[in-house]
Enzyme design. Structure first.
Site, PDB file in Angstrom:
ATOM      1  CG  ASP A  82       1.472  17.600  12.838  1.00 47.07           C
ATOM      2  OD1 ASP A  82       0.298  17.171  12.792  1.00 47.07           O
ATOM      3  OD2 ASP A  82       2.110  17.720  13.904  1.00 47.07           O
ATOM      4  CB  SER A  99     -12.924   3.580  12.722  1.00 48.21           C
ATOM      5  OG  SER A  99     -12.949   2.482  13.605  1.00 48.21           O
ATOM      6  CE1 TYR A 101      -8.919   5.782  15.448  1.00 45.41           C
ATOM      7  CE2 TYR A 101     -10.590   4.160  16.020  1.00 45.41           C
ATOM      8  CZ  TYR A 101      -9.705   4.696  15.105  1.00 45.41           C
ATOM      9  OH  TYR A 101      -9.610   4.151  13.850  1.00 45.41           O
ATOM     10  CB  ALA A 102     -15.230   5.892  19.664  1.00 44.77           C
ATOM     11  CB  ALA A 103     -14.996  11.182  20.666  1.00 44.02           C
ATOM     12  CB  SER A 104     -11.452  11.566  16.738  1.00 51.18           C
ATOM     13  OG  SER A 104     -11.020  10.248  16.452  1.00 51.18           O
ATOM     14  CE  LYS A 105     -10.408   7.330  12.732  1.00 52.75           C
ATOM     15  NZ  LYS A 105      -9.816   7.734  11.453  1.00 52.75           N
TER      16      LYS A 105
HETATM   17  P1  NDP Z   1      -0.788   3.503  10.753  1.00 51.35           P
HETATM   18  O1  NDP Z   1      -0.387   3.890  12.121  1.00 51.35           O
HETATM   19  O2  NDP Z   1      -0.092   2.368  10.094  1.00 51.35           O
HETATM   20  O3  NDP Z   1      -0.719   4.773   9.787  1.00 51.35           O
HETATM   21  C1  NDP Z   1      -1.168   6.023  10.220  1.00 51.35           C
HETATM   22  C2  NDP Z   1      -0.644   7.083   9.259  1.00 51.35           C
HETATM   23  O4  NDP Z   1      -1.078   8.373   9.738  1.00 51.35           O
HETATM   24  C3  NDP Z   1       0.863   7.110   9.188  1.00 51.35           C
HETATM   25  O5  NDP Z   1       1.258   7.326   7.853  1.00 51.35           O
HETATM   26  C4  NDP Z   1       1.236   8.311  10.044  1.00 51.35           C
HETATM   27  O6  NDP Z   1       2.455   8.854   9.549  1.00 51.35           O
HETATM   28  C5  NDP Z   1       0.063   9.228   9.774  1.00 51.35           C
HETATM   29  N1  NDP Z   1      -0.105  10.256  10.798  1.00 51.35           N
HETATM   30  C6  NDP Z   1      -0.250  10.107  12.124  1.00 51.35           C
HETATM   31  N2  NDP Z   1      -0.323  11.306  12.724  1.00 51.35           N
HETATM   32  C7  NDP Z   1      -0.206  12.239  11.738  1.00 51.35           C
HETATM   33  C8  NDP Z   1      -0.196  13.647  11.722  1.00 51.35           C
HETATM   34  N3  NDP Z   1      -0.310  14.380  12.836  1.00 51.35           N
HETATM   35  N4  NDP Z   1      -0.058  14.270  10.535  1.00 51.35           N
HETATM   36  C9  NDP Z   1       0.096  13.565   9.375  1.00 51.35           C
HETATM   37  N5  NDP Z   1       0.082  12.231   9.337  1.00 51.35           N
HETATM   38  C10 NDP Z   1      -0.066  11.578  10.518  1.00 51.35           C
HETATM   39  O7  NDP Z   1      -2.362   3.234  10.854  1.00 51.35           O
HETATM   40  P2  NDP Z   1      -3.468   2.749   9.796  1.00 51.35           P
HETATM   41  O8  NDP Z   1      -2.900   2.640   8.451  1.00 51.35           O
HETATM   42  O9  NDP Z   1      -4.147   1.626  10.409  1.00 51.35           O
HETATM   43  O10 NDP Z   1      -4.486   3.982   9.867  1.00 51.35           O
HETATM   44  C11 NDP Z   1      -4.948   4.688   8.741  1.00 51.35           C
HETATM   45  C12 NDP Z   1      -6.358   5.171   9.029  1.00 51.35           C
HETATM   46  O11 NDP Z   1      -7.246   4.058   9.106  1.00 51.35           O
HETATM   47  C13 NDP Z   1      -6.485   5.926  10.347  1.00 51.35           C
HETATM   48  O12 NDP Z   1      -7.339   7.031  10.187  1.00 51.35           O
HETATM   49  C14 NDP Z   1      -7.132   4.898  11.256  1.00 51.35           C
HETATM   50  O13 NDP Z   1      -7.857   5.488  12.299  1.00 51.35           O
HETATM   51  C15 NDP Z   1      -8.036   4.180  10.272  1.00 51.35           C
HETATM   52  N6  NDP Z   1      -8.474   2.877  10.709  1.00 51.35           N
HETATM   53  C16 NDP Z   1      -7.554   1.885  10.956  1.00 51.35           C
HETATM   54  C17 NDP Z   1      -7.979   0.658  11.411  1.00 51.35           C
HETATM   55  C18 NDP Z   1      -7.028  -0.442  11.729  1.00 51.35           C
HETATM   56  O14 NDP Z   1      -7.430  -1.443  12.361  1.00 51.35           O
HETATM   57  N7  NDP Z   1      -5.755  -0.368  11.316  1.00 51.35           N
HETATM   58  C19 NDP Z   1      -9.411   0.368  11.602  1.00 51.35           C
HETATM   59  C20 NDP Z   1     -10.277   1.470  11.309  1.00 51.35           C
HETATM   60  C21 NDP Z   1      -9.812   2.658  10.866  1.00 51.35           C
HETATM   61  P3  NDP Z   1       3.537   9.684  10.379  1.00 51.35           P
HETATM   62  O15 NDP Z   1       3.696   9.005  11.710  1.00 51.35           O
HETATM   63  O16 NDP Z   1       4.749   9.623   9.490  1.00 51.35           O
HETATM   64  O17 NDP Z   1       2.996  11.070  10.486  1.00 51.35           O
END
Ligand code: NDP
Length: 269
Positions: A65, A144, A157-161
């Site tokens: 995590d 993002s 979300y925008a703030a974190s990015k």
């Molecule tokens: P998904 O939800 O498909 O994947 C997110 C991944 O993050 C999962 O593997 C999830 O796994 C993991 N995750 C979430 N919380 C935690 C945590 N606390 N610790 C460890 N792992 C965590 O989303 P995307 O593939 O779309 O997102 C990937 C990245 O791309 C993100 O940073 C997202 O903000 C960014 N992004 C995505 C866009 C989109 O349109 N899809 C656009 C712009 C940016 P698990 O739940 O098993 O922990």
């Protein structure tokens, strides 16, 4: 794959159990990379690791995590115990939200978003940095377009990015002398599970996507572009034409970009 610069290179990917992170793992495995895969869901993560091995890479699954500092330290330590080097860290794990700020009934989840998206990246980078110095390695930050402009319903979300951008743009300057590259990635909409998992006004997953997922970029294409940017050590990659043009237009007419961002959320693409 012969000739890939990622062959036998150790790559840590957070958020590798799904979406963009999973696709990155598959494509890097096909290029012969040695992967350390992190996420919370053990079953899904192990399945991804297994598939990576089938595709020609080496892979270990480390349940992590990233919002917990100690677990990020453990991720890096276990990667070192197993492979004894780290060449690239991909800070990809992320969660999002989908609600106007005024409708939010429990603002506590803003902290959760910050802990995963921003602090998770900071923690993993902090523990990996000494080892990346030794390999003159590479750090990838998956931000993002919401990290470059406000987007309705995504304030936390925008703030974190945006926070990721400030952190990594600073780090790039500080660590350039060690030969470590920092590549920032700015995707637009990508078809993954992220919007189904997005936290709604009550801080709970909304369970459905408001985006036309079949009309936006595929995770496969997104991962391919990220790997190309990493291989050439690009400073940053803005993924869509709308995003690229938007950055220029923002310099002279930021209100226009705000309207485009609002339209994208209303139309879901
Ligand atoms: P998904 O939800 O498909 O994947 C997110 C991944 O993050 C999962 O593997 C999830 O796994 C993991 N995750 C979430 N919380 C935690 C945590 N606390 N610790 C460890 N792992 C965590 O989303 P995307 O593939 O779309 O997102 C990937 C990245 O791309 C993100 O940073 C997202 O903000 C960014 N992004 C995505 C866009 C989109 O349109 N899809 C656009 C712009 C940016 P698990 O739940 O098993 O922990």
């Amino acid at each position: 794959m012969a000739g890939s610069i990622f062959k036998d290179k150790v790559v840590v990917i957070t958020g590798a159990s799904s979406g963009i992170g999973r696709e990155l793992a598959y494509q890097l495995a096909e290029q012969g990379a040695w992967l350390s895969l992190a996420a919370r869901n053990e079953e899904r993560l192990s399945a991804v690791a297994g598939e990576c091995q089938v595709r020609g890479g080496r892979a270990i699954a480390i349940v992590t995590d990233v919002s917990e500092q100690a677990q990020c330290a453990q991720l890096i330590q276990r990667t070192m115990d197993h492979y004894d080097r780290i060449d690239m860290l991909v800070n990809n794990a992320g969660i999002t939200m989908w609600a106007n700020f005024e409708d939010v009934s429990d603002v506590g989840f803003f902290e959760q978003i910050m802990r995963v998206n921003y602090l998770g990246s900071v923690y993993c980078t902090y523990y990996a940095l000494p080892f990346l110095k030794k390999t003159k390695g590479q750090i990838i930050g998956i931000s993002s377009l919401a990290g470059r402009n406000g987007i309705p319903k995504r304030s936390g979300y925008a703030a974190s990015k945006h926070a990721m951008v400030g952190f990594f743009d600073t780090l790039r300057i500080e660590i350039a002398e060690y030969g470590i590259g920092v590549t920032m990635i700015y995707p637009g909409f990508v078809a993954t599970e992220t919007r189904k998992r997005a936290l709604g006004a009550d801080g709970k997953p909304i369970g459905k996507s408001s985006v036309r997922e079949d009309e936006v970029m595929s995770a496969e294409r997104c991962a391919k572009l990220i790997i190309q940017a990493a291989a050439t050590r690009k400073r940053e990659l803005v993924m869509t034409w709308r995003g690229k043009v938007g950055l220029w237009v923002k310099l002279i007419a930021p209100g226009v970009v705000d309207r485009v961002a609002k339209k994208a959320i209303i139309e879901g693409r």
